[in-house]
Write a protein that holds these residues in place. Structure first.
Motif, PDB file in Angstrom:
ATOM      1  N   ALA A 100       0.950  -1.283   0.073  1.00 28.92           N
ATOM      2  CA  ALA A 100      -0.016   0.105  -0.101  1.00 28.92           C
ATOM      3  C   ALA A 100       0.931   1.289   0.019  1.00 28.92           C
ATOM      4  CB  ALA A 100      -0.815   0.017   1.279  1.00 28.92           C
ATOM      5  N   THR A 134      -1.232   3.623   4.803  1.00 29.32           N
ATOM      6  CA  THR A 134      -2.074   2.619   5.820  1.00 29.32           C
ATOM      7  C   THR A 134      -2.549   3.331   6.917  1.00 29.32           C
ATOM      8  OG1 THR A 134      -0.090   1.918   6.983  1.00 29.32           O
ATOM      9  CG2 THR A 134      -0.795   0.848   4.930  1.00 29.32           C
ATOM     10  N   VAL A 171      -6.279   1.210   4.322  1.00 30.22           N
ATOM     11  CA  VAL A 171      -5.320   0.777   3.267  1.00 30.22           C
ATOM     12  C   VAL A 171      -5.555   1.322   1.970  1.00 30.22           C
ATOM     13  CG1 VAL A 171      -4.430  -1.146   2.130  1.00 30.22           C
ATOM     14  CG2 VAL A 171      -5.043  -1.443   4.632  1.00 30.22           C
ATOM     15  N   ASN A 205      -3.328  -0.114  -2.531  1.00 30.35           N
ATOM     16  CA  ASN A 205      -2.493  -1.436  -2.800  1.00 30.35           C
ATOM     17  C   ASN A 205      -2.711  -2.097  -4.041  1.00 30.35           C
ATOM     18  OD1 ASN A 205      -4.976  -1.971  -2.188  1.00 30.35           O
ATOM     19  ND2 ASN A 205      -4.628  -3.473  -0.753  1.00 30.35           N
ATOM     20  N   GLN A 264       1.823  -8.681  -0.796  1.00 31.74           N
ATOM     21  CA  GLN A 264       2.411  -7.550  -1.559  1.00 31.74           C
ATOM     22  C   GLN A 264       2.902  -7.734  -2.910  1.00 31.74           C
ATOM     23  OE1 GLN A 264       4.558  -5.077   1.462  1.00 31.74           O
ATOM     24  NE2 GLN A 264       3.067  -5.296   2.848  1.00 31.74           N
ATOM     25  N   ASN A 271       5.798   1.245   8.178  1.00 36.40           N
ATOM     26  CA  ASN A 271       4.503   0.216   8.003  1.00 36.40           C
ATOM     27  C   ASN A 271       3.391   1.368   7.714  1.00 36.40           C
ATOM     28  OD1 ASN A 271       5.658  -2.475   8.225  1.00 36.40           O
ATOM     29  ND2 ASN A 271       5.416  -2.229  10.469  1.00 36.40           N
TER      30      ASN A 271
END
Length: 539
Positions: free
Chosen positions: A380, A383, A387, A390, A497, A522
Motif C-alpha cells: 500500500a 495505511t 489501506v 495497494n 504484496q 509500515n
C-alpha cells in the motif's frame, strides 16, 4: 615396482580435471566469495576437452545439460594429467576471458586437477571500491538556478548521512527537470534527458516561450552541463504542440530554496507520461544513444559522433486491450536493446487490461521476452486509518476521478497508483529487475494545488511504485511468485504484496513480494520511486 609408483601411474592414466567458469567482476583473475568481490558462476559455457591425438574426452556439467549452469562448474573424465587441452566456448560474443593475474585464456592446458576460468562482460566491470551513483531530484516550483536537479553520491552512502553527502552536478538553470541517464564509460560523460513532470520547470534553451521537452544534456567528467541535442531539431515530434507555454504553466519562483510555493499547472496533469522523453540509453561501444519518445511510442537511435538519427524510429508494439501501450524503460545488454512498456487500460478502466511487457529489439524486430498482468495486490502507498493504494489502477487523466478523503482528514491526501514501467536492470545471473513508478507521483506533489484554479486547497500526493523480479530458466523468463524467484524465497512470502500464482488473467493466493522491506514505518508500505542500479559483485 612399488605400490606408490603403481598408484601414480593409475592416477596419470585416469586423471579428472574439474573447475568453475566464473564472472570476474573486478578482473583480478580470482573468484571472490564476498562483497565487494562476490563473483558468480557463468552459465551457458561449453567446455571441449581433447587428448593430444585429438580424441574427445567426456565433459559433464553440474545440474546436467550440455553447458554450464549458473554454478559454472564442469568436470572432465579421463585423460592424462598435463596432456589435456581445454577449450571454453562462450555463449555470446560479449564475454571474454579475464585479463586478471590468473585469468588465463579460453584455451588452456591444465597441469593439475583444477582449472578455473575467469571471464568478464565489460559492461559489468567495476574496479572502483566505492563507485558514485547519479540520480535526478526534484524541488517543486524550482527557483531559477537555486536548486539541484542532478546529484551524485557514493555507493556506500546510507542513513541520515545520505542526503548530506551528495554532490550537485546539475542545477535547474542548466537543465531543468530530467529523468533518463546514460553513461559513456570511455569518455566518462553523462547524457541526461528532459522529463515532463507537473509543478517542475524544464529549460527553454531557444527562448521561444516553451520548455524544451526533447532536450538531451551532456555532463562532462569535469565542467558544467550543457545542451547536447534537442531531438526536435532532427524532426522528431515529441508532442511540443501539446506542451503549454511557460506563461501558461505559471510556475511561481520561490524567494528561497525552502519556499514551497504552490502552482496549479493546469494543462500538464493529463500529459504526464504522454509527451517528451522517457528513458535514454547508450550502446556498450559508446557509439549510439537511444531514447523513448513518449508521444509517438517509438524508439529512436542517434549516432553520438554526428548527432544524426539512425533510421526514423521504430514503433513499440501496441497489443493492448482497452487502452494504449506506454513504453518508458530502456536498457542495453549484450548487444540488444530492451524496452519496458505497460498497457494503460485508460479507455476500459478494467484492471485486467493492465499488463507489463519487456521487449527485446533485434534490429527492427521486437520480441516479447516477458509479459504479465498488473492486477495483483501490492504494498500500500498509505495505511494510516485504512489501506490505500495497494493495487495498480488504469491511467487517469482527471484529477476529480482519483481517490481522496484519506485519513488523516486534516490533510488533503490523494492516492491512485498508475503504472509506469520506469527501469530495467539485468542481475548478474541474467534475471530481470523491473522498476515501476506511480504516475500519480509525477502528476501531483507535496502541498500543491490541483489543476483547477478555482480550488486553492493544498493537496498531498501519495505515490507507491514497485520492484519485480523475473528469473531466467532454460532460456525463458519467469515472473516471481509469492516471493520466490530462481529458486530463492525471501521474507516477503505470504505478505500479500506481490504476485501469486499466475492464472493468465491474474493471480491466486498465497502471494508475496521478492524485494521486501521497501517501506517506511509500515505507513508507506511501498515507497519505490525512481530508477535502479546494480553493483556487480556486491550482492
Amino acid at each position: 615396482m612399488s605400490t606408490a609408483l603403481i598408484s601414480l601411474l593409475a592416477y596419470c592414466a585416469n586423471a579428472q580435471v574439474s573447475g568453475t567458469v566464473f564472472k570476474d567482476f573486478n578482473m583480478d583473475g580470482t573468484k571472490g566469495t564476498a562483497s565487494p568481490n562476490l563473483d558468480v558462476g557463468m552459465a551457458g559455457v561449453v567446455v571441449k576437452a581433447t587428448k593430444p591425438d585429438g580424441t574427445t574426452l567426456t565433459v559433464s556439467y553440474t545440474g546436467g545439460g550440455t553447458s554450464t549452469n549458473t554454478t559454472g562448474a564442469y568436470t572432465v573424465t579421463g585423460g592424462t594429467a598435463g596432456q589435456i587441452r581445454l577449450e571454453f566456448v562462450m555463449p555470446d560474443s560479449y564475454t571474454f576471458a579475464s585479463k586478471g593475474a590468473a585469468g588465463g585464456t579460453t584455451v588452456m592446458f591444465p597441469t593439475g586437477t583444477t582449472q578455473n576460468l575467469a571471464v568478464n562482460y565489460p559492461a559489468d566491470y567495476c574496479g572502483v571500491a566505492d563507485p558514485m551513483l547519479v540520480t535526478s531530484c526534484y524541488v517543486g516550483n524550482n527557483a531559477a538556478g537555486m536548486n539541484d536537479v542532478l546529484v551524485k553520491y557514493a555507493y556506500s552512502s546510507s542513513g541520515p548521512s545520505h542526503s548530506a553527502s551528495h554532490t550537485t552536478i546539475g542545477v535547474k538553470s542548466e537543465m531543468g527537470s530530467v529523468w533518463g541517464i546514460a553513461y559513456d564509460r570511455q569518455k566518462q560523460d553523462l547524457f541526461v534527458g528532459a522529463f515532463v513532470k507537473r509543478h517542475i520547470a524544464l529549460k527553454d534553451n531557444n527562448s521561444d516561450g516553451k520548455e524544451d521537452i526533447g532536450a538531451i544534456y551532456i555532463v562532462p567528467s569535469s565542467g558544467s552541463p550543457s545542451l547536447w541535442l534537442d531531438v526536435t531539431t532532427l524532426g522528431v515530434d515529441v508532442g511540443m504542440s501539446l506542451m503549454p507555454t511557460i506563461a501558461t504553466r505559471a510556475l511561481p519562483v520561490p524567494v528561497t530554496t525552502s519556499d514551497l510555493a504552490a502552482s496549479h499547472d493546469t494543462q500538464l496533469y493529463s500529459l504526464v507520461g504522454k509527451i517528451g522523453l522517457g528513458d535514454i540509453e547508450i550502446s556498450d561501444d559508446n557509439t549510439q544513444l537511444f531514447f523513448v519518445n513518449l508521444y509517438d511510442s517509438k524508439i529512436y537511435t542517434v549516432d553520438i559522433a554526428t548527432k544524426a538519427l539512425v533510421g526514423s524510429g521504430i514503433a513499440v508494439p501496441n497489443s493492448c486491450t482497452g487502452g494504449n501501450a506506454r513504453p518508458f524503460a530502456l536498457t542495453y545488454h549484450r548487444g540488444k536493446l530492451y524496452i519496458g512498456s505497460v498497457c494503460d487500460a485508460a479507455t476500459s478502466k478494467v484492471d485486467a487490461d493492465m499488463k507489463a511487457t519487456v521487449y527485446r529489439l533485434d534490429g527492427t524486430t521486437f520480441t516479447s521476452v516477458l509479459s504479465f498482468p498488473l492486477n495483483y495486490t501490492k504494498g500500500a502507498a498509505f495505511t494510516w486509518g485504512g489501506v490505500y493504494g495497494n493495487k495498480w489502477n488504469p491511467w487517469e487523466d482527471s484529477f476529480s476521478n482519483i481517490s481522496g478523503g484519506i485519513s488523516p482528514t486534516g490533510l488533503n491526501l490523494v492516492c491512485e497508483p498508475q503504472p509506469i514501467f520506469a527501469d530495467i536492470v539485468f542481475d548478474t545471473d541474467e534475471s530481470l529487475i523491473m522498476v515501476f513508478n506511480d504516475r500519480l507521483g509525477h502528476q501531483t506533489g507535496t502541498a500543491n494545488y490541483q489543476p483547477s484554479t478555482s480550488d486553492t486547497k493544498l493537496y498531498y500526493g501519495l505515490a507507491g511504485g514497485d520492484i519485480l523480479r523475473a528469473s531466467l530458466v532454460s532460456g525463458v523468463y519467469t515472473l516471481e511468485k509469492n516471493a520466490t524467484s530462481g529458486g530463492v524465497t525471501t521474507a516477503g512470502a505470504g505478505n500479500g504484496q506481490g504476485p501469486g500464482t499466475p492464472t493468465g488473467t491474474g493471480y491466486t493466493s498465497p502471494s508475496g513480494e521478492f524485494y521486501v522491506g521497501d517501506d517506511e514505518n509500515n505507513v508507506h508500505v511501498e515507497v519505490v520511486g525512481g530508477g535502479a542500479a546494480i553493483g556487480p559483485g556486491r550482492g
